[in-house]
Write an enzyme that holds these catalytic residues in place. Sequence first.
Site, PDB file in Angstrom:
ATOM      1  N   GLY A  31       0.847  -1.195   0.000  1.00  0.00           N
ATOM      2  CA  GLY A  31       0.000   0.000   0.000  1.00  0.00           C
ATOM      3  C   GLY A  31       0.872   1.230   0.000  1.00  0.00           C
ATOM      4  O   GLY A  31       2.052   1.165   0.347  1.00  0.00           O
ATOM      5  N   SER A  35     -23.934  -6.130 -23.981  1.00  0.00           N
ATOM      6  CA  SER A  35     -23.207  -5.001 -24.573  1.00  0.00           C
ATOM      7  C   SER A  35     -22.435  -5.432 -25.810  1.00  0.00           C
ATOM      8  O   SER A  35     -21.941  -4.603 -26.551  1.00  0.00           O
ATOM      9  CB  SER A  35     -22.228  -4.451 -23.547  1.00  0.00           C
ATOM     10  OG  SER A  35     -21.186  -5.390 -23.344  1.00  0.00           O
ATOM     11  N   GLY A  36     -22.312  -6.748 -26.007  1.00  0.00           N
ATOM     12  CA  GLY A  36     -21.472  -7.223 -27.096  1.00  0.00           C
ATOM     13  C   GLY A  36     -20.050  -7.467 -26.598  1.00  0.00           C
ATOM     14  O   GLY A  36     -19.219  -8.009 -27.306  1.00  0.00           O
ATOM     15  N   GLY A  37     -19.770  -7.057 -25.365  1.00  0.00           N
ATOM     16  CA  GLY A  37     -18.442  -7.260 -24.787  1.00  0.00           C
ATOM     17  C   GLY A  37     -18.322  -8.631 -24.136  1.00  0.00           C
ATOM     18  O   GLY A  37     -19.295  -9.405 -24.100  1.00  0.00           O
ATOM     19  N   HIS A  42       7.860  -7.582  -3.955  1.00  0.00           N
ATOM     20  CA  HIS A  42       6.550  -7.981  -4.496  1.00  0.00           C
ATOM     21  C   HIS A  42       6.678  -9.313  -5.244  1.00  0.00           C
ATOM     22  O   HIS A  42       6.990  -9.339  -6.435  1.00  0.00           O
ATOM     23  CB  HIS A  42       6.000  -6.896  -5.420  1.00  0.00           C
ATOM     24  CG  HIS A  42       5.548  -5.690  -4.661  1.00  0.00           C
ATOM     25  ND1 HIS A  42       4.308  -5.598  -4.084  1.00  0.00           N
ATOM     26  CD2 HIS A  42       6.204  -4.543  -4.329  1.00  0.00           C
ATOM     27  CE1 HIS A  42       4.196  -4.447  -3.456  1.00  0.00           C
ATOM     28  NE2 HIS A  42       5.338  -3.794  -3.581  1.00  0.00           N
ATOM     29  N   ASP A  96     -17.755  -9.763 -20.865  1.00  0.00           N
ATOM     30  CA  ASP A  96     -18.368 -10.167 -19.597  1.00  0.00           C
ATOM     31  C   ASP A  96     -19.855 -10.478 -19.747  1.00  0.00           C
ATOM     32  O   ASP A  96     -20.324 -11.524 -19.290  1.00  0.00           O
ATOM     33  CB  ASP A  96     -18.167  -9.083 -18.529  1.00  0.00           C
ATOM     34  CG  ASP A  96     -16.698  -8.749 -18.326  1.00  0.00           C
ATOM     35  OD1 ASP A  96     -15.855  -9.575 -18.720  1.00  0.00           O
ATOM     36  OD2 ASP A  96     -16.394  -7.672 -17.792  1.00  0.00           O
ATOM     37  N   SER A  97     -20.592  -9.566 -20.393  1.00  0.00           N
ATOM     38  CA  SER A  97     -22.035  -9.821 -20.505  1.00  0.00           C
ATOM     39  C   SER A  97     -22.282 -11.015 -21.432  1.00  0.00           C
ATOM     40  O   SER A  97     -23.243 -11.759 -21.235  1.00  0.00           O
ATOM     41  CB  SER A  97     -22.788  -8.577 -20.962  1.00  0.00           C
ATOM     42  OG  SER A  97     -22.393  -8.186 -22.242  1.00  0.00           O
ATOM     43  N   SER A  98     -21.412 -11.231 -22.405  1.00  0.00           N
ATOM     44  CA  SER A  98     -21.607 -12.375 -23.313  1.00  0.00           C
ATOM     45  C   SER A  98     -21.403 -13.701 -22.584  1.00  0.00           C
ATOM     46  O   SER A  98     -22.163 -14.650 -22.775  1.00  0.00           O
ATOM     47  CB  SER A  98     -20.604 -12.332 -24.470  1.00  0.00           C
ATOM     48  OG  SER A  98     -20.805 -11.177 -25.203  1.00  0.00           O
ATOM     49  N   LYS A 101     -10.787 -11.450 -15.116  1.00  0.00           N
ATOM     50  CA  LYS A 101     -11.006 -11.343 -16.565  1.00  0.00           C
ATOM     51  C   LYS A 101     -10.507 -12.564 -17.343  1.00  0.00           C
ATOM     52  O   LYS A 101     -11.213 -13.092 -18.198  1.00  0.00           O
ATOM     53  CB  LYS A 101     -10.293 -10.087 -17.079  1.00  0.00           C
ATOM     54  CG  LYS A 101     -10.729  -9.642 -18.432  1.00  0.00           C
ATOM     55  CD  LYS A 101     -12.005  -8.849 -18.313  1.00  0.00           C
ATOM     56  CE  LYS A 101     -12.364  -8.070 -19.535  1.00  0.00           C
ATOM     57  NZ  LYS A 101     -13.606  -7.294 -19.304  1.00  0.00           N
ATOM     58  N   GLU A 140       4.400 -11.135  -6.166  1.00  0.00           N
ATOM     59  CA  GLU A 140       3.295 -11.300  -7.113  1.00  0.00           C
ATOM     60  C   GLU A 140       3.591 -10.736  -8.502  1.00  0.00           C
ATOM     61  O   GLU A 140       2.864 -11.000  -9.454  1.00  0.00           O
ATOM     62  CB  GLU A 140       2.022 -10.660  -6.546  1.00  0.00           C
ATOM     63  CG  GLU A 140       2.026  -9.145  -6.396  1.00  0.00           C
ATOM     64  CD  GLU A 140       2.699  -8.639  -5.120  1.00  0.00           C
ATOM     65  OE1 GLU A 140       3.542  -9.367  -4.555  1.00  0.00           O
ATOM     66  OE2 GLU A 140       2.414  -7.507  -4.707  1.00  0.00           O
ATOM     67  N   CYS A 180       5.358  -6.088   1.548  1.00  0.00           N
ATOM     68  CA  CYS A 180       5.703  -4.661   1.498  1.00  0.00           C
ATOM     69  C   CYS A 180       5.044  -3.902   2.667  1.00  0.00           C
ATOM     70  O   CYS A 180       5.433  -4.111   3.806  1.00  0.00           O
ATOM     71  CB  CYS A 180       5.330  -4.076   0.138  1.00  0.00           C
ATOM     72  SG  CYS A 180       6.079  -2.485  -0.147  1.00  0.00           S
ATOM     73  N   TYR A 181       4.010  -3.093   2.420  1.00  0.00           N
ATOM     74  CA  TYR A 181       3.345  -2.414   3.548  1.00  0.00           C
ATOM     75  C   TYR A 181       2.876  -3.436   4.573  1.00  0.00           C
ATOM     76  O   TYR A 181       2.937  -3.194   5.781  1.00  0.00           O
ATOM     77  CB  TYR A 181       2.150  -1.592   3.033  1.00  0.00           C
ATOM     78  CG  TYR A 181       1.442  -0.828   4.126  1.00  0.00           C
ATOM     79  CD1 TYR A 181       1.894   0.428   4.526  1.00  0.00           C
ATOM     80  CD2 TYR A 181       0.334  -1.371   4.779  1.00  0.00           C
ATOM     81  CE1 TYR A 181       1.258   1.132   5.536  1.00  0.00           C
ATOM     82  CE2 TYR A 181      -0.309  -0.673   5.800  1.00  0.00           C
ATOM     83  CZ  TYR A 181       0.160   0.574   6.169  1.00  0.00           C
ATOM     84  OH  TYR A 181      -0.469   1.260   7.180  1.00  0.00           O
TER      85      TYR A 181
END
Length: 513
Positions: free
Chosen positions: A56, A224-226, A170, A228-230, A369, A172, A83-84
Amino acid sequence: MIKTQVLILDFGSQYTQLLARRVREANVYTEVLSFDVSCDKIKKYPNLKAIILSGGPASVYLKDAYQIDEAILDLPVAILGVCYGMQLLTNHFQGKVELANKQEFGKSTLYIDQPDNKLFTNIVNKSEVWMSHADHVTKIPKNFIEIAHSDNAMAAFAHLTRPIYGIQFHAEVTHSEYGKEIIANFLFAIANCTKDWGLDDFITNQIEAIKNEVQNKQVILGLSGGLDSSVAAAIIAKAIGKQLTCIFVDTGLLRKNEAIAVMKTYQENFTLNLVMIDASKQFFAALKGVKNPEEKRKIIGKQFIDVFTTAAKKIKTAKFLAQGTIYPDIIESSSKDATSKTIKTHHNVGGLPDDLQFKLLEPLKTLFKDEVRAIGLQLGLPETLINRHPFPGPGLGVRVIEEVTKEKCLILQEVDDIFISKLKAHNLYHKVSQAFATLLPVKTVGVMGDNRTYDYVVSLRSVSTIDFMTATSSHLPWDFLDEVANEIINKVSAVNRVVYDITSKPPGTIEWE
Ligand code: XMP
């Protein structure tokens, strides 16, 4: 059944989501929670094996630094501070953190001092790690030992008797050579996690869960055609078929022929009810005379919701509203970073009015994603849909700078289509992360044949990025850009100048508005 849960407490690091990705890649289920979650809430996770404290931007020694419910550090689970997170552990266990004389940002060398420590099983004694810190540990906390160092800092420590670890680097980030292995060692050798999270069971479980929840009711979903919604539509359609109605709003702000292409894709690939609403006139009317980017975004978002809710109300028996919400949407909207500012208002089907009276169905809300992409492929969605570049919710509304009109959108659609088609033809489309054109509210003088021209300028932008949080402009071949510019000027009569945007993010954003 998931036997292992790991929680990541987010202190605002830009890498928190990466941490979660690494844990999931190790086939362990994890969730990200805000740093101020109570110990009581954490105790409700029945199979909790480990807690990771993220990095952070704050300094742990300052009065208003982010603190946690300290009872969390007494829970009988493994703890890793990154880290933090390491500095927070230091503070709690009575060590000391101070501003470093030599701050480390970027690549650094990790020297392991305790090679037998479980955190470092199968890791060479000297390797590269990614550092990003101004503060560092100057006094090791009570009952801890240093297990690794860098040239300028204590790089890792471990509690003598409890499974509590801190790392200053880090792990990750992919630049940390053995980062993945260090995280895996923590999860399996120290926290005793089991590998029981995977996408294979996800689809089967979700289909079962959707059937149970929806029963014989109707579901509506805004497409939306994108991606996630598809994918949400695909998994719900697999579960309940024609009980799902998808509503696709043609805003007039889509790419060339997009509305037709999207409808065709869905009709060919799914069994579901599909309704398309041409609302372009309404959108252009609402945008008339508006120049301010935030105002345009708000208007587009509101229009979208109005059109969608009016259409949804006509489906009388609908009881559920499905959304392609994914995990980063939830994390981003829930983490309250006091320093974070609204750069752009993102509008998806998010802000639906309270009186809509639907139950929400969000089958992808635990996924990242790339997990959504993998599920989409398994569900048989076409590759062209899965791997297409992102397209912003407000569409060309934020790519026509200042006032948006139908005429300007038509010009931009032609320009964008030439650029994207050429990228595909030259096998460059999948080598870049996102490419598009923007129409500027500027006319310049040119000469064509023997005539003076006075037409619009367009900007081409193509970026390379992993997470869209930072990005660099793509180094597209000069000959290629030349070819694209020529074709645009020859074919789109309203444009006489093409520029290429080389701004990285930050300081620029990807979209111009
Ligand atoms: P910026 O311009 O903020 O964009 O650097 C980052 C990524 O987000 C996309 N973008 C949006 N996506 N609704 C969306 O669904 C929006 O309002 C929106 N605005 C920007 C942008 O295209 C890029 O991929």
